[in-house]
Design a protein around this motif. Structure first.
Motif, PDB file in Angstrom:
ATOM      1  N   GLY A 132       0.928  -1.241  -0.091  1.00 56.01           N
ATOM      2  CA  GLY A 132       0.034  -0.123  -0.091  1.00 56.01           C
ATOM      3  C   GLY A 132       1.030   1.270  -0.087  1.00 56.01           C
ATOM      4  O   GLY A 132       1.950   1.244  -0.591  1.00 56.01           O
ATOM      5  N   VAL A 133       0.197   2.261   0.835  1.00 56.11           N
ATOM      6  CA  VAL A 133       1.098   3.774   0.773  1.00 56.11           C
ATOM      7  C   VAL A 133       1.488   3.904   2.044  1.00 56.11           C
ATOM      8  O   VAL A 133       1.097   3.371   3.237  1.00 56.11           O
TER       9      VAL A 133
ATOM     10  N   ASN B  53      -3.167   3.208   5.115  1.00 58.86           N
ATOM     11  CA  ASN B  53      -3.902   2.229   4.549  1.00 58.86           C
ATOM     12  C   ASN B  53      -5.101   2.259   4.748  1.00 58.86           C
ATOM     13  O   ASN B  53      -6.052   1.319   4.251  1.00 58.86           O
ATOM     14  N   ASN B  54      -5.790   3.297   5.555  1.00 59.54           N
ATOM     15  CA  ASN B  54      -7.226   3.316   5.652  1.00 59.54           C
ATOM     16  C   ASN B  54      -8.043   3.553   4.562  1.00 59.54           C
ATOM     17  O   ASN B  54      -7.991   4.482   3.865  1.00 59.54           O
TER      18      ASN B  54
ATOM     19  N   PHE C  61      -3.530  -2.928  -2.404  1.00 60.57           N
ATOM     20  CA  PHE C  61      -2.165  -2.743  -1.954  1.00 60.57           C
ATOM     21  C   PHE C  61      -1.130  -2.734  -3.051  1.00 60.57           C
ATOM     22  O   PHE C  61      -0.106  -2.340  -2.905  1.00 60.57           O
ATOM     23  N   ASN C  62      -1.583  -3.126  -4.476  1.00 58.35           N
ATOM     24  CA  ASN C  62      -0.322  -2.854  -5.208  1.00 58.35           C
ATOM     25  C   ASN C  62      -0.480  -1.667  -5.962  1.00 58.35           C
ATOM     26  O   ASN C  62      -1.283  -1.050  -6.913  1.00 58.35           O
ATOM     27  N   SER C  63       0.126  -0.457  -5.314  1.00 58.40           N
ATOM     28  CA  SER C  63      -0.101   0.869  -5.484  1.00 58.40           C
ATOM     29  C   SER C  63       1.103   1.356  -6.320  1.00 58.40           C
ATOM     30  O   SER C  63       2.079   1.818  -6.096  1.00 58.40           O
ATOM     31  N   ARG C  64       0.702   1.372  -7.716  1.00 60.74           N
ATOM     32  CA  ARG C  64       1.961   1.617  -8.885  1.00 60.74           C
ATOM     33  C   ARG C  64       2.197   2.910  -9.076  1.00 60.74           C
ATOM     34  O   ARG C  64       2.865   3.437  -9.689  1.00 60.74           O
ATOM     35  N   SER C  65       1.031   3.899  -8.741  1.00 56.21           N
ATOM     36  CA  SER C  65       1.242   5.516  -9.371  1.00 56.21           C
ATOM     37  C   SER C  65       0.678   6.280  -8.228  1.00 56.21           C
ATOM     38  O   SER C  65      -0.432   5.785  -7.591  1.00 56.21           O
TER      39      SER C  65
END
Length: 722
Positions: free
Chosen positions: A194-195, A210-211, A227-231
């Protein structure tokens, strides 16, 4: 009068000695464009744009994309994943690569130096420079967030290892953003965590944000979602962020990432949930552009609704002109596209960009101006004017990763292509439309396709799991068995691929890498596997036997049988150069004299072999990293054929025999299609004698020799008075 006669004779000799474009020098033959993974605009001069390609390094435009030039001086790799300009000094640039870490330029990209001291991993996805201190740089890599406080001279993992959770420390950092109002605040998007955010420049610790990026299952066990935060993209005030994910669309935060809300689904116009890139207008947080595999989308209302801007672009990166937000550039698998109307319409701007990875080339058998190329990521491109102009013909193709093309010798509007995970597709109208031929083969990884030249309805496919044969009984693609199509003589239309692996073995799977049909006897076939050498069939593939005696390397990636002499066969290996058989494949011996390698270990990988039909002693090979070589003595010796090559990996070779000398087309790993006409004399004098007599009694001129050099034919003459 004698002077005039001599002049006219010399002029005649020079004019009659044709000079060819690309003679002994490789020249670009398109298509323009290629996979562009990074786009950056100079904030102080938006006419200057940088484009990073997957296969051919960095290109720069100084005229807002009208034209481009390569700027790769100092780069030792050409796979560029990110380009970042120093916001305080735009002549300083940083690029991240997939295998060679980070490079820096202080002269607008004219020269580059590697700056990797302290880097743990050299696969770099993201780079940001502190706008308040050019010495502070952050980078996201395969596994870590790293930081430099000395302009990139040295790097360290940020934070104390004891204070960094495993989900961040061992994660891929896909994107990285700094808060415009406080550059000590760093946000990162990760592959599976995530972030995250640091409020102190990465020191001493990080917090998970990640809320809304997670949900609780029925058993109260947290399941990773979004959770796969690509951008990531962030507004000027630092409050609004958008995150693009792989598989779960786009989420928005209006409270500095304290919480997230999904804003994309098929009902509001965003028809895909895999997001490649995001870009937000710097002064309008409601306007966001999203690049996806299926096109580019935009919202003007913070994600409440989305509009599809283009369905033809596989978008990897988006950059907005800060001085004119209606001007947008998009990096795609087909090159750079530009919009001057806020993304409503787009035009390709690829003049000077030559970065396609070409896997195969096919030429129309009676009109060599018609050519098709298969690309690694962009499907099929076609030209009808010999490579001057190209256009993509992908309607109906579901997998654009093309590995092989076969064109029917009797009906050249019919072609077959093999793809990486989509099986085989067929067109009967020159690429205007394609249909899948999946019965019996499915979504196979098809490495090689060949057509029986004497029976063009028979097609062979080499796949990752063996060999198959198709008897195509629907040549006109109308779905019915017409007169002349019942090749199986059973009055039933059955376009099904059949396995033909009897006698073929492999150490693991039967991974077929190369195939060849004997042009002198089309019932004889050769095939090779990735680890078990060469197999031969004399009954159109029904039965096979191993024929690898003498091969010191069983990894065979190229095969060619000599026209007019089936006993002479060439085999290219992965690591041991070239082998030759003079007894129809019963035994083999190495023929590597002159096959030089750029690598210190001297290893040569052969990807392609082609033989001149009219001059079968003339053989060409294309290699991995070492360019092309030519032999005029059937492989006894080789000379380099690399003048004009800037990318030395050649995936395929195709000869056009209707030119003199024949034109050789090369599909390269990052330079598109290149072509060359290689003369047999190739820089050495060919002695000939011809006497031209002046019938008016003015003497004679004898042509003593010619020399083909630098693309010109030079002559040596002797004048004799009568």
């Amino acid at each position: 009068m004698k002077i005039f006669s001599l002049f006219t004779t010399l002029l005649y000799l020079l004019l009659s000695s044709t000079t060819y474009a690309g003679l002994n020098t490789w020249t670009a033959s398109g298509p323009n464009g290629g996979m562009i993974q990074a786009i950056s605009i100079d904030q102080t001069n938006p006419n200057i744009i940088y484009a990073g390609s997957a296969n051919n390094g960095i290109f720069r435009s100084i005229d807002s994309g009208t034209s481009w030039s390569e700027i790769n001086n100092g780069l030792t790799t050409l796979d560029i994943q990110v380009i970042t300009l120093d916001p305080s000094l735009s002549t300083t640039l940083y690029v991240g690569t997939s295998t060679h870490g980070i490079y820096k330029s202080t002269d607008s990209g004219n020269t580059w130096v590697a700056i990797n001291t302290g880097l743990i991993n050299l696969n770099v996805y993201a780079i940001q420079v502190d706008p308040n201190n050019s010495n502070i740089i952050y980078a996201g890599t395969f596994g870590n967030v790293i930081k430099s406080i000395d302009g990139g001279a040295t790097w360290n993992v940020v934070g104390n290892r004891a204070n960094i959770p495993n989900r961040l420390y061992y994660n891929d950092i896909y994107d990285l953003q700094l808060d415009p109002n406080n550059s000590n605040t760093v946000y990162v998007g990760t592959a599976s965590g995530g972030v995250w955010r640091s409020l102190n420049g990465g020191l001493p610790d990080w917090e998970e944000l990640n809320n809304g990026l997670e949900e609780v299952s029925a058993t109260n066990v947290r399941r990773l979602r979004f959770f796969n935060s690509r951008s990531l993209t962030i507004s000027n005030d630092g409050n609004t962020l958008y995150v693009g994910t792989q598989g779960d669309g786009i989420l928005r935060s209006s409270d500095s990432a304290a919480s997230w809300t999904p804003i994309s689904n098929t009902s509001n116009g965003l028809t895909t949930d895999t997001i490649r890139t995001l870009a937000m207008l710097p002064t309008d947080t409601a306007t966001v552009y999203a690049g996806t595999r299926t096109g580019l989308f935009f919202t003007r209302d913070s994600g409440a609704t989305w509009t599809e801007s283009s369905t033809e672009m596989n978008v990897l990166n988006v950059a907005i002109n800060p001085n004119n937000v209606t001007e947008i550039f998009s990096g795609t698998t087909e090159g750079v596209f530009k919009s001057t109307d806020s993304g409503v319409s787009w035009v390709a701007v690829n003049n000077g960009i030559n970065s396609f990875a070409i896997t195969d080339v096919a030429v129309h058998p009676t009109n060599s101006d018609i050519r098709y190329v298969g690309s690694r990521n962009s499907g099929i491109a076609k030209t009808t004017d010999g490579g001057i102009n190209w256009f993509f013909v992908n309607t109906g193709i579901s997998d654009l990763r093309v590995q092989s093309i076969a064109i029917s010798p009797s009906a050249p509007e019919t072609l077959y292509i093999g793809t990486m995970s989509g099986g085989v597709f067929k067109t009967f109208d020159g690429g205007a439309n394609w249909n899948a031929l999946l019965s019996g083969i499915g979504n196979a990884d098809v490495r090689k396709l060949v057509i029986d030249p004497s029976q063009p309805h028979i097609i062979y496919a080499g796949t990752r799991t063996g060999l198959l044969r198709l008897v195509d009984e629907d040549l006109d693609n109308d779905g019915t068995l017409d007169d002349g199509e019942d090749f199986n003589n059973n009055n039933v239309l059955d376009n099904t691929w059949s396995p033909i692996n009897n006698g073929i073995v492999g150490q693991h799977n039967i991974i077929v890498q190369a195939m060849a049909i004997d042009p002198n006897n089309t019932s004889t076939l050769l095939s090779s596997t990735a680890s078990s050498g060469i197999f031969i069939s004399s009954d159109s593939g029904t039965n096979w036997s191993n024929t690898s005696v003498g091969l010191t390397n069983q990894f065979i990636y190229a095969l060619a049988i000599t026209p007019g002499n089936s006993n002479i066969i060439f085999a290219g290996t992965r690591g041991s150069g070239l082998f030759k058989s003079i007894d129809g494949g019963m035994s083999w011996f190495a023929i590597n004299t002159g096959l030089a390698s750029n690598d210190s270990d001297g290893i040569v990988y052969i990807n392609a072999i082609v033989i001149e039909s009219a001059s079968p002693n003339t053989v060409y090979v294309g290699t991995q990293d070492n360019g092309a070589f030519k032999s005029v003595d059937a492989g006894s010796s080789w000379t380099s054929l690399n003048n004009g090559l800037s990318n030395n990996t050649i995936n395929s070779l195709t000869l056009i025999a209707d030119s003199t000398p024949p034109t050789l087309l090369a599909g390269t790993e990052g330079n598109g299609v290149l072509e060359i006409q290689s003369s047999i004399s190739s820089g050495s004098a060919t002695l000939t004698e011809a006497t031209i007599q002046n019938n008016n009694g003015g003497g004679s001129i004898t042509l003593l020799s010619t020399l083909l050099l630098f693309g010109l034919t030079w002559v040596r003459l002797f004048w004799k008075n009568s």
